[in-house]
Design a protein around this motif. Structure first.
Motif, PDB file in Angstrom:
ATOM      1  N   CYS A  36      40.178  12.877  21.426  1.00 41.74           N
ATOM      2  CA  CYS A  36      38.616  13.158  20.914  1.00 41.74           C
ATOM      3  C   CYS A  36      37.671  13.564  21.688  1.00 41.74           C
ATOM      4  CB  CYS A  36      38.267  11.508  21.007  1.00 41.74           C
ATOM      5  SG  CYS A  36      39.976  10.568  19.758  1.00 41.74           S
ATOM      6  N   PRO A  38      35.455  16.579  23.082  1.00 43.84           N
ATOM      7  CA  PRO A  38      34.270  17.649  21.516  1.00 43.84           C
ATOM      8  C   PRO A  38      34.593  19.041  22.582  1.00 43.84           C
ATOM      9  CG  PRO A  38      33.096  15.352  21.651  1.00 43.84           C
ATOM     10  CD  PRO A  38      33.862  15.538  22.550  1.00 43.84           C
ATOM     11  N   ALA A  42      30.532  22.096  22.209  1.00 46.98           N
ATOM     12  CA  ALA A  42      30.412  21.703  20.263  1.00 46.98           C
ATOM     13  C   ALA A  42      29.672  19.558  20.863  1.00 46.98           C
ATOM     14  CB  ALA A  42      31.127  21.148  19.659  1.00 46.98           C
ATOM     15  N   ARG A  43      28.974  19.793  22.757  1.00 52.34           N
ATOM     16  CA  ARG A  43      28.423  18.677  22.324  1.00 52.34           C
ATOM     17  C   ARG A  43      26.418  19.172  22.534  1.00 52.34           C
ATOM     18  NH1 ARG A  43      32.592  18.605  28.226  1.00 52.34           N
ATOM     19  NH2 ARG A  43      34.175  18.825  26.865  1.00 52.34           N
ATOM     20  N   HIS A 114      41.041  19.477  14.890  1.00 56.18           N
ATOM     21  CA  HIS A 114      39.898  19.251  14.915  1.00 56.18           C
ATOM     22  C   HIS A 114      39.275  20.336  13.956  1.00 56.18           C
ATOM     23  CE1 HIS A 114      38.827  18.244  19.063  1.00 56.18           C
ATOM     24  NE2 HIS A 114      40.210  18.423  19.099  1.00 56.18           N
ATOM     25  N   TYR A 126      30.681  22.264  14.248  1.00 54.09           N
ATOM     26  CA  TYR A 126      31.597  21.086  14.726  1.00 54.09           C
ATOM     27  C   TYR A 126      31.642  19.687  14.061  1.00 54.09           C
ATOM     28  CZ  TYR A 126      34.631  18.654  17.797  1.00 54.09           C
ATOM     29  OH  TYR A 126      36.028  17.939  18.141  1.00 54.09           O
ATOM     30  N   ASP A 128      31.643  16.184  14.565  1.00 47.08           N
ATOM     31  CA  ASP A 128      32.304  14.845  15.872  1.00 47.08           C
ATOM     32  C   ASP A 128      32.167  13.692  14.465  1.00 47.08           C
ATOM     33  OD1 ASP A 128      31.517  13.155  17.161  1.00 47.08           O
ATOM     34  OD2 ASP A 128      30.763  14.393  18.994  1.00 47.08           O
ATOM     35  N   TYR A 130      32.913  10.542  16.136  1.00 48.83           N
ATOM     36  CA  TYR A 130      31.793   9.747  16.478  1.00 48.83           C
ATOM     37  C   TYR A 130      30.696   9.264  16.265  1.00 48.83           C
ATOM     38  CZ  TYR A 130      36.825   7.669  16.908  1.00 48.83           C
ATOM     39  OH  TYR A 130      38.077   7.539  16.710  1.00 48.83           O
ATOM     40  N   ARG A 131      29.902  11.039  16.773  1.00 51.43           N
ATOM     41  CA  ARG A 131      28.162  10.806  16.225  1.00 51.43           C
ATOM     42  C   ARG A 131      28.120  11.481  15.053  1.00 51.43           C
ATOM     43  NH1 ARG A 131      25.108  14.684  20.338  1.00 51.43           N
ATOM     44  NH2 ARG A 131      27.050  16.390  20.212  1.00 51.43           N
ATOM     45  N   ASP A 252      34.186  12.961  30.508  1.00 51.62           N
ATOM     46  CA  ASP A 252      34.025  14.558  30.248  1.00 51.62           C
ATOM     47  C   ASP A 252      34.806  15.615  31.738  1.00 51.62           C
ATOM     48  OD1 ASP A 252      33.543  13.428  28.034  1.00 51.62           O
ATOM     49  OD2 ASP A 252      31.482  14.095  28.052  1.00 51.62           O
TER      50      ASP A 252
END
Length: 513
Positions: A36, A38, A42-43, A114, A126, A128, A130-131, A252
């Motif tokens: 999980c 990224p 991809a952040r 992914h 990407y 995501d 969770y976002r 992270d």
């Protein structure tokens, strides 16, 4: 790993020879994985939120023949709606040590697959979950995104990151990632069919090699061979906008360090060599197959809210489960139930729906053995799936119980195992030597993708009838082959157990769509 013999040895170490050459896999759940997390690029804080209201669209489409109608509110991007439906989070189960859950089954809920998007122009993205957004990728060292689709289309790239799975799995992470790519591929194409989108698929060749370079450029990590899916006629994506920033904390940093360190793990260096044939081989057919079974009715029936006999597609999505147990147990529970001919017809239709054409030659070499129990009045025993129907090979009322004794996680005080009560067991087997020697080194990975494809179909068919479906690679291959009277050259490579859970509790709904 240059030839069929090398790939065969690699494959056998993940299956029939696993128990002889490796110690039993013991996973300490307290040890972090990169699940999980990224990729590093991809952040960013720009992208496209996934649309709301997708759940309502699925709920208005009756199973099995209903399809999603055009939204009556503000226009939604069909492609982003498909991504939300295929990969969005579903629920959290309070007593389950493996959370959260999506419509796709995953090892210990690690979700190593992914999802990346490549539009005709502009930055790649990407997904995501969770976002609840497709995040713009920051430019990588390899340059711009590829492969680009035609105007009006969208490329979706699926790739499994091996380090999301626990290190003790070793080289088995290769097969598991490919299996989950197959599961996620079918989830994506099933959602696309529900939304009326046409798709095409590439599993090898230059486009896949370009996609591999795109994925590798997102940061450190060991990745499976990608699959490239083109969604046709989506009409472009809405403009990007600001997103809430993510990441940057101590955790992270620790996981990024794990990504860097794990990339050189000996098992992953072997895995990278095994992937090369998919990237360097010729492009195969781009046909997407049929992820949903053929419609059975001329017109979809009206939805019946709350009815198990006529669920909607949102209910089927929600019901998807690999089985449950109460904490602190592991494994899965099951209870004896009876299901009729409609359930059997559904399971067979899902199993028979044709996979993408690039998997045809692999599919033709796989035997599916079924062990039904209290299903459609069939005698319990060993059946072979032939031409879309089950043919009895041997009646044996004790076969499910005997199969349970060969399962990798047996019934113990700390582990529940529901194989003995399963409504249907589906075992995939193949002659691995012949497969690799005749079809080439890429066939091993394509076999895993095909098994994942069929397993997810069985999962959705089971969910429509209130059953779980548990994909598994953990069993004694030699004894299972003997018990099922498989030809000497064949090895079981995958198993899916369908049944009704014995354990239930209230669940937390996580659907942001």
């Amino acid at each position: 790993m240059t030839g069929p013999a090398d790939v065969l040895r690699f494959a056998l170490r993940q299956g029939p020879l696993r128990g002889l050459l490796h110690d039993p896999i013991v996973v300490d759940e307290r040890v972090a994985t990169t699940a999980c997390l990224p990729p590093r690029s991809a952040r960013a804080d720009r992208g496209r939120p996934l649309p709301p209201g997708v759940h309502d669209l699925l709920a208005a489409a009756p199973y099995p023949d209903g399809r999603v109608a055009a939204p009556v509110s503000a226009p939604l991007s069909a492609a982003l709606s498909v991504l939300a439906a295929a990969f969005g989070p579903l629920r959290r189960e309070p007593s389950n040590p493996a959370n959260d859950h999506r419509v796709t089954a995953s090892v210990r809920s690690k979700f190593p697959v992914h999802v990346f998007t490549v539009p005709p122009e502009g930055p790649a993205g990407y997904l995501d979950p969770y976002r609840h957004a497709v995040v713009d990728l920051e430019p990588g060292p390899a340059g711009g995104p590829a492969p680009r689709p035609a105007p009006g289309d969208l490329n979706v790239v699926l790739a499994g990151r091996h380090t999301d799975l626990p290190t003790p799995y070793g080289v088995l992470r290769c097969a598991l990632a490919d299996l989950e790519v197959g599961i996620n591929l079918r989830s994506l194409l099933a959602a696309a069919e529900l939304f009326g989108l046409r798709a095409s698929v590439r599993l090898s060749g230059p486009d896949v090699a370009e996609a591999a370079r795109l994925v590798a450029a997102t940061g450190p990590g060991s990745w499976s061979a990608p699959v490239v899916v083109t969604l046709h006629g989506v009409g472009g994506l809405p403009p990007a906008g600001p997103l809430e920033p993510v990441g940057g904390g101590t955790l992270d940093d620790e996981l990024d360090a794990l990504l860097d360190a794990e990339t050189g793990h000996p098992s992953l260096l072997e895995t990278a060599a095994a992937l090369a044939p998919r990237l360097t081989g010729p492009a195969g057919p781009s046909d997407a197959g049929r992820a949903l079974p053929e419609p059975s009715l001329p017109e979809p029936p009206p939805p019946t809210a709350g009815s198990d006999s006529a669920p909607d597609w949102a209910r089927v999505w929600w019901n998807r489960s690999a089985g449950r147990v109460p904490r602190p147990l592991s494994g899965f529970s099951a209870r004896p139930v009876t299901r009729g001919e409609e359930c059997l017809r559904d399971l067979l239709a899902w199993a028979a729906a044709p996979a993408p054409a690039a998997l045809d030659e692999v599919a033709a070499r796989v035997r599916i053995t079924a062990v039904p129990q209290r299903l459609a009045g069939l005698p319990t025993g060993r059946y072979e799936l032939v031409g879309g129907a089950l043919e009895l090979r041997e009646a044996d009322p004790e076969l499910p119980r005997r199969m349970e004794s060969l399962f990798g996680y047996p019934l113990t005080p700390a582990n529940d195992c529901g194989v003995r009560h399963a409504t249907a067991l589906w075992v995939f087997s193949a002659d691995l030597r012949s497969l690799v020697e005749d079809l080439g080194p890429a066939a091993w990975g394509l076999l895993q993708v095909w098994c994942g494809w069929v397993s997810h179909g069985l999962t959705l068919g089971a969910a429509a009838h209130g059953l779980f479906a548990r994909p598994a690679r953990s069993f004694d291959e030699h004894r299972v082959a003997d018990l099922l009277h498989l030809p000497e050259a064949e090895s079981p490579v995958f198993l899916t157990a369908c049944g009704a859970t014995r354990y239930a509790e209230p669940m937390l709904d996580l659907r942001p769509y």
